[in-house]
Design a protein around this motif. Structure first.
Motif, short mmCIF file in Angstrom:
data_model
loop_
_atom_site.label_atom_id
_atom_site.label_comp_id
_atom_site.label_asym_id
_atom_site.label_seq_id
_atom_site.Cartn_x
_atom_site.Cartn_y
_atom_site.Cartn_z
N MET A 1 0.86 -1.19 0.00
CA MET A 1 0.00 0.00 0.00
C MET A 1 0.89 1.23 0.00
SD MET A 1 -3.17 -0.77 0.04
CE MET A 1 -3.72 0.91 0.29
N ILE A 2 0.55 2.18 -0.85
CA ILE A 2 1.33 3.42 -0.89
C ILE A 2 0.48 4.57 -0.34
CG2 ILE A 2 2.46 5.08 -2.45
CD1 ILE A 2 3.97 2.50 -2.24
N SER A 3 -0.79 4.53 -0.67
CA SER A 3 -1.70 5.57 -0.17
C SER A 3 -3.11 4.99 -0.21
CB SER A 3 -1.58 6.81 -1.06
OG SER A 3 -2.71 7.62 -0.95
N LEU A 4 -3.91 5.38 0.80
CA LEU A 4 -5.27 4.85 0.84
C LEU A 4 -6.22 5.73 0.06
CD1 LEU A 4 -5.40 3.78 4.59
CD2 LEU A 4 -5.39 2.29 2.58
N ASP A 5 -6.00 7.05 0.15
CA ASP A 5 -6.90 7.97 -0.52
C ASP A 5 -6.11 9.16 -1.05
OD1 ASP A 5 -9.12 9.06 -1.49
OD2 ASP A 5 -9.94 9.73 0.44
N PRO A 6 -5.82 9.21 -2.32
CA PRO A 6 -6.22 8.31 -3.39
C PRO A 6 -5.56 6.94 -3.22
CG PRO A 6 -4.67 9.95 -4.23
CD PRO A 6 -4.97 10.32 -2.82
N TYR A 7 -6.21 5.98 -3.80
CA TYR A 7 -5.75 4.61 -3.67
C TYR A 7 -4.54 4.36 -4.58
CZ TYR A 7 -6.20 -0.48 -3.46
OH TYR A 7 -5.98 -1.82 -3.27
N ILE A 8 -3.39 4.07 -3.96
CA ILE A 8 -2.17 3.80 -4.75
C ILE A 8 -1.51 2.55 -4.17
CG2 ILE A 8 0.03 4.71 -5.62
CD1 ILE A 8 -0.92 7.52 -4.97
N VAL A 9 -1.19 1.61 -5.04
CA VAL A 9 -0.50 0.39 -4.57
C VAL A 9 0.64 0.04 -5.52
CG1 VAL A 9 -2.47 -0.69 -3.42
CG2 VAL A 9 -2.10 -1.10 -5.84
N ILE A 10 1.57 -0.73 -4.98
CA ILE A 10 2.61 -1.29 -5.85
C ILE A 10 2.52 -2.81 -5.74
CG2 ILE A 10 5.09 -1.58 -6.27
CD1 ILE A 10 5.61 1.07 -5.13
N TYR A 11 2.57 -3.47 -6.87
CA TYR A 11 2.74 -4.92 -6.88
C TYR A 11 4.19 -5.21 -7.26
CZ TYR A 11 -2.24 -5.92 -6.51
OH TYR A 11 -3.53 -6.04 -6.06
N ARG A 12 4.82 -6.08 -6.51
CA ARG A 12 6.23 -6.41 -6.80
C ARG A 12 6.31 -7.72 -7.58
NH1 ARG A 12 8.94 -1.76 -5.72
NH2 ARG A 12 8.33 -0.96 -3.68
N ASP A 13 7.33 -7.79 -8.42
CA ASP A 13 7.63 -9.03 -9.17
C ASP A 13 6.42 -9.56 -9.93
OD1 ASP A 13 10.21 -9.02 -8.02
OD2 ASP A 13 9.39 -9.96 -6.21
N VAL A 14 5.80 -8.68 -10.72
CA VAL A 14 4.61 -9.15 -11.45
C VAL A 14 4.88 -9.37 -12.93
CG1 VAL A 14 2.81 -8.36 -9.91
CG2 VAL A 14 3.79 -6.75 -11.54
N LEU A 15 6.12 -9.11 -13.38
CA LEU A 15 6.44 -9.41 -14.78
C LEU A 15 7.57 -10.43 -14.82
CD1 LEU A 15 6.52 -5.90 -16.53
CD2 LEU A 15 4.71 -7.62 -16.64
N SER A 16 7.49 -11.35 -15.74
CA SER A 16 8.57 -12.34 -15.86
C SER A 16 9.72 -11.71 -16.65
CB SER A 16 8.06 -13.58 -16.58
OG SER A 16 7.81 -13.24 -17.94
N GLU A 17 10.89 -12.31 -16.53
CA GLU A 17 12.05 -11.82 -17.29
C GLU A 17 11.73 -11.82 -18.78
OE1 GLU A 17 14.95 -10.41 -16.75
OE2 GLU A 17 14.59 -10.39 -14.57
N HIS A 18 11.01 -12.84 -19.23
CA HIS A 18 10.66 -12.96 -20.64
C HIS A 18 9.78 -11.78 -21.07
CE1 HIS A 18 9.61 -14.68 -24.47
NE2 HIS A 18 8.33 -14.65 -24.15
N GLU A 19 8.80 -11.46 -20.24
CA GLU A 19 7.91 -10.33 -20.56
C GLU A 19 8.69 -9.02 -20.56
OE1 GLU A 19 3.96 -12.44 -18.61
OE2 GLU A 19 5.20 -11.09 -17.40
#
Ligand SMILES: O=C(O)CCC(=O)C(=O)O
Ligand SMILES: [Fe+2]
Length: 508
Positions: A308-326
């Motif tokens: 979670m980065i911020s609740l309002d406005p809603y900001i999030v980071i997802y880690r490791d969501v792309l493969s090396e190939h992508e």
């Protein structure tokens, strides 16, 4: 800056869906009259490096050919020298011998014209033509101007000292790169023309400090800078930037090393933007990270790391969501065909927001799985907007703070286009497809949030608040890249495509 004077609504070309898809309306300018700009992306700059290497190869081959010519002529001279006689008697004696007289006749009759032709021959002409062709691809004024602006931006935003930059010290990190007198003086002149007189003076003093006396005439002609001339420019810059009364002090400054601060040039208080770009904003400690396994059924099988980065406005980071190939696919310039300089326009096309980068639209079947992942992360629909927009930044590349929403209530030509493609941009999904060694953070100035690019992460935020109104707190920009090749892939999710996904008046 010729490319940039074009309007997004250029009547000579059709407006493609891709033009309005990316975050804000990005004009991909493909103008054949416009020379190629190298500075605005690292991929462009790498092409320029390739051009330089090709030129050096040709120049090497050209000098080899010239050397062979000189060598052959020297051999010929040496051969003749053996036979050179001192006086009349010696000459008479020489030509009295029929074998020698015959040889003399034959040489002067048969050899001379050939040697003369050889002397006159255009050895290396083909190489010169090849070099001229490469020269035609050399960067023009617009490109050079972007490079000056990029250097200025880096110096200013990160408050770097010219003397540190010149010796390769960037934000406390020593790099194996130095600037020459020519480069320091070029920046001195640029800063002078921008009325940045204190900066100009520092660059001039550095130029003077590193100035070399050349004994070779050609070098003198090409690189030779008159030290007196540089001193004069330093003094003019100091007088223009400060006061004419302190000339004795300025004269003393000239004899100081380039690291001695200039008199009365104390640093100002850093702006919030600078603090953000330096990454000095305090981190919020009250927010958490967790494995998200609920947004979509798929995440139950493969939960994703969410921060979670911020609740309002809603900001999030997802880690490791792309493969090396992508990531490889997304950062392979051959997947983009032509990459265009991107300028971004506000919903009001007269407002131009500076974005120094090159972009392209990515649509490969293989990457459609990325769109699926976006749906898993957000629980929302990626429908019409299935192309992903790539950006690669160049020297000092940045993006001034802006909003991604267009605000349909403004009723401009652009907002009307958005009405035909699913409404405003509800959500922005930004994949970082590279790390960036120095600089290049995403900054939300109104929220005091800085996000450092991390390869394989996705930054996601809601541009509209839970009532569907544009949320001005989502203003964001990109700090100038200092070192590294910054790559991103962006997708935006349209408001009305979420009709059956996002209940009214709720957060995502
Ligand atoms: O690359 C980033 O950090 C932000 C990009 C962005 O703001 C956009 O594409 O609208
Ligand atoms: Fe944006």
């Amino acid at each position: 800056m010729s490319a940039k004077s074009h309007s997004f609504f250029n009547p000579s070309r059709e407006l493609y869906y891709s033009d309005v898809l990316p975050a804000l309306s990005i004009a991909f300018l493909n103008d054949p009259d416009n020379p190629k700009i190298y500075t605005t992306s690292v991929t462009g700059l790498s092409e320029l490096k390739e051009l330089e290497d090709l030129y050096i190869d040709e120049l090497n081959e050209y000098t080899d050919l010239l050397q062979q010519k000189v060598h052959s002529l020297k051999l010929y001279l040496e051969k003749l020298k053996l036979e050179k006689l001192e006086n009349y008697e010696q000459r008479v004696q020489y030509v009295s011998n029929p074998l020698k007289a015959f040889g003399l006749l034959r040489r002067t009759h048969q050899d001379w014209p050939k040697w003369h032709n050889y002397t006159k021959s255009d050895i290396g002409a083909a190489k010169l033509i090849a070099m001229e062709q490469l020269l035609a691809k050399a960067p023009g004024n617009d490109d050079m101007m972007e490079a000056y602006k990029g250097m200025h931006r880096i110096e200013e935003v990160y408050d770097l000292e010219a003397a540190d930059m010149a010796k390769g010290l960037l934000l406390g990190k020593q790099y194996d790169a130095k600037m020459s007198t020519a480069e320091c003086l070029a920046l001195g002149d640029y800063m002078f023309n921008q009325s940045e007189f204190a900066r100009a003076a520092k660059w001039y003093r550095l130029g003077l400090y590193y100035n070399t006396e050349y004994s070779n005439d050609v070098f003198k002609q090409i690189y030779g800078f008159e030290s007196d001339e540089i001193r004069k420019m330093f003094l003019i810059a100091r007088i223009k930037g400060a006061s004419v009364d302190d000339v004795p002090i300025y004269l003393r400054e000239l004899s100081h090393g380039p690291h001695t601060p200039l008199w009365k040039s104390e640093k100002g208080i850093p702006t919030a933007y600078q603090e953000g770009c330096w990454g000095r904003l305090p981190r919020r400690r009250d927010l958490t990270c967790r494995y998200n396994s609920t947004t979509s059924p798929f995440l139950r099988l493969a939960p994703l790391k969410m921060e979670m980065i911020s609740l309002d406005p809603y900001i999030v980071i997802y880690r490791d969501v792309l493969s090396e190939h992508e990531i490889r696919l997304a950062t392979d310039k051959s997947n983009y065909g032509v990459m265009f300089d991107t300028w971004t326009y506000d919903a009001d096309p007269r407002i131009k927001l500076e974005r120094i980068s090159k972009g392209g639209m990515l649509y490969t079947k293989e990457l459609s799985v990325v769109n699926k992942r976006i749906e898993d992360m957000t629980g929302l629909n990626v429908s019409l907007t299935d192309e992903l927009q790539m950006a690669n930044y160049g020297l000092g590349g940045h993006f001034l703070p802006h909003y991604d929403f267009v605000n349909l209530t403004r009723r401009t030509t652009l907002t009307r286009i958005f009405e035909t493609i699913g409404g405003d941009r509800q959500v922005t999904v930004l994949f970082y497809t590279s790390d960036v060694e120095l600089g290049g953070a995403t900054l939300f100035p109104k929220l005091n949030i800085t996000v450092r690019p991390e390869k394989g992460s996705a930054l996601i935020w809601n541009n509209l608040d839970h009532t569907g109104q544009p949320d001005v707190l989502t203003e964001h920009g990109i700090c100038p890249v200092i070192v590294g090749s910054r790559w991103t892939l962006t997708q935006t999710l349209a408001e009305w495509d979420q009709m059956f996904k996002k209940p009214c008046n709720t957060k995502i």
